[in-house]
Design an enzyme around this catalytic site. Sequence first.
Site, PDB file in Angstrom:
ATOM      1  N   ASP A   7       0.854  -1.189   0.000  1.00 56.32           N
ATOM      2  CA  ASP A   7       0.000   0.000   0.000  1.00 56.32           C
ATOM      3  C   ASP A   7       0.886   1.234   0.000  1.00 56.32           C
ATOM      4  O   ASP A   7       2.028   1.195   0.484  1.00 56.32           O
ATOM      5  CB  ASP A   7      -0.923   0.016   1.217  1.00 56.32           C
ATOM      6  CG  ASP A   7      -1.944   1.151   1.130  1.00 56.32           C
ATOM      7  OD1 ASP A   7      -2.746   1.139   0.171  1.00 56.32           O
ATOM      8  OD2 ASP A   7      -1.941   2.045   1.998  1.00 56.32           O
ATOM      9  N   GLU A   9       0.791   5.762   0.422  1.00 57.24           N
ATOM     10  CA  GLU A   9       0.095   7.024   0.646  1.00 57.24           C
ATOM     11  C   GLU A   9       0.770   8.052  -0.245  1.00 57.24           C
ATOM     12  O   GLU A   9       1.994   7.990  -0.487  1.00 57.24           O
ATOM     13  CB  GLU A   9       0.158   7.446   2.109  1.00 57.24           C
ATOM     14  CG  GLU A   9      -0.528   6.490   3.072  1.00 57.24           C
ATOM     15  CD  GLU A   9      -2.017   6.321   2.831  1.00 57.24           C
ATOM     16  OE1 GLU A   9      -2.634   7.252   2.257  1.00 57.24           O
ATOM     17  OE2 GLU A   9      -2.558   5.262   3.191  1.00 57.24           O
ATOM     18  N   ASP A  52      -7.100  17.575   0.709  1.00 59.77           N
ATOM     19  CA  ASP A  52      -7.943  16.368   0.811  1.00 59.77           C
ATOM     20  C   ASP A  52      -7.100  15.157   1.161  1.00 59.77           C
ATOM     21  O   ASP A  52      -7.504  14.326   1.976  1.00 59.77           O
ATOM     22  CB  ASP A  52      -8.687  16.122  -0.507  1.00 59.77           C
ATOM     23  CG  ASP A  52      -9.782  17.150  -0.757  1.00 59.77           C
ATOM     24  OD1 ASP A  52     -10.160  17.850   0.206  1.00 59.77           O
ATOM     25  OD2 ASP A  52     -10.250  17.256  -1.907  1.00 59.77           O
ATOM     26  N   HIS A  57      -4.532  10.946   5.230  1.00 61.74           N
ATOM     27  CA  HIS A  57      -3.396  10.265   5.869  1.00 61.74           C
ATOM     28  C   HIS A  57      -2.790  11.023   7.043  1.00 61.74           C
ATOM     29  O   HIS A  57      -2.111  10.420   7.882  1.00 61.74           O
ATOM     30  CB  HIS A  57      -2.309   9.914   4.836  1.00 61.74           C
ATOM     31  CG  HIS A  57      -1.813  11.080   4.027  1.00 61.74           C
ATOM     32  ND1 HIS A  57      -1.150  12.154   4.579  1.00 61.74           N
ATOM     33  CD2 HIS A  57      -1.854  11.312   2.683  1.00 61.74           C
ATOM     34  CE1 HIS A  57      -0.798  12.998   3.622  1.00 61.74           C
ATOM     35  NE2 HIS A  57      -1.222  12.525   2.459  1.00 61.74           N
ATOM     36  N   HIS A 152      -5.600   6.710   7.382  1.00 67.37           N
ATOM     37  CA  HIS A 152      -4.917   5.788   6.475  1.00 67.37           C
ATOM     38  C   HIS A 152      -3.419   5.805   6.765  1.00 67.37           C
ATOM     39  O   HIS A 152      -2.829   6.854   7.002  1.00 67.37           O
ATOM     40  CB  HIS A 152      -5.142   6.205   5.020  1.00 67.37           C
ATOM     41  CG  HIS A 152      -6.532   5.944   4.537  1.00 67.37           C
ATOM     42  ND1 HIS A 152      -6.800   5.072   3.509  1.00 67.37           N
ATOM     43  CD2 HIS A 152      -7.729   6.424   4.941  1.00 67.37           C
ATOM     44  CE1 HIS A 152      -8.116   5.035   3.290  1.00 67.37           C
ATOM     45  NE2 HIS A 152      -8.690   5.861   4.157  1.00 67.37           N
ATOM     46  N   ASP A 157      -2.556  -0.337   6.586  1.00 68.54           N
ATOM     47  CA  ASP A 157      -3.490  -0.759   5.536  1.00 68.54           C
ATOM     48  C   ASP A 157      -3.018  -2.034   4.855  1.00 68.54           C
ATOM     49  O   ASP A 157      -3.831  -2.880   4.468  1.00 68.54           O
ATOM     50  CB  ASP A 157      -3.673   0.357   4.505  1.00 68.54           C
ATOM     51  CG  ASP A 157      -4.541   1.486   5.030  1.00 68.54           C
ATOM     52  OD1 ASP A 157      -4.992   1.398   6.185  1.00 68.54           O
ATOM     53  OD2 ASP A 157      -4.760   2.466   4.295  1.00 68.54           O
TER      54      ASP A 157
END
Length: 237
Positions: A7, A9, A52, A57, A152, A157
């Site tokens: 995963d 970010e 956003d 995160h 997140h 994750d």
Amino acid sequence: MRQIILDTETTGLSATGGDRILEIGCVELLHRKLTGNHFHQYINPERDSHEDALRVHGITTEFLRDKPKFAEIADEFLAFCADAEIIIHNAAFDVGFLNKELERLGKPPLKSFVSGVVDTLAMAKELYPGKRNSLDALCDRLEVDRTVRDKHGALLDAELLAKVYINLTRGQDALLIDVGDEDTSVAAVPQMDLSGFVLPVLLAGEDETTAHLDLLKQLDKSSGGKTVWRNHENNVV
């Protein structure tokens, strides 16, 4: 089989528009079991996150300022993933960002280093058409505890996705015998001599034969006389 659950970010949603990776998290599965081996790195993306994305995160520019750039961790990351099957939720997004970072370094795309990529979002859409298939939704549906997840994070994750993936694919093991770890020895099943064994023949009784014929009459009526069993009626005992 070695699999890596991955995963990322990012600073935003557009790799082609200049957004960058700011965190990578990977956990290792070996024979469908978490090994505890992982790769985790915060990365200085050399730019601010969109508002956003920051709300998602919570990783600030200030926190990332002294972290290594992608170029400094690329080889270690690729070595960790080398020749493994990579499992990602919404793979097109993460792979797109990783490929863009690799392109900046003059390196080939991710597929050149791994054995393949599996998209759990595509799997979930096939299994649960018309339903929400975000990672949170799948955790809830498959009873994976996500109470520790308030924002997140790539490593967290990835750990959640590993458990989701195992549950999504559990049916693949339905016909397999779990023999535990690789060093578990399995005793050989002794051979049995069945040459002298005679199976008993149990004939239908009068009541059973009558019930069978009554059923055939009902099937004849409902099928318009096309009951296939009638072709074998002479073989009924």
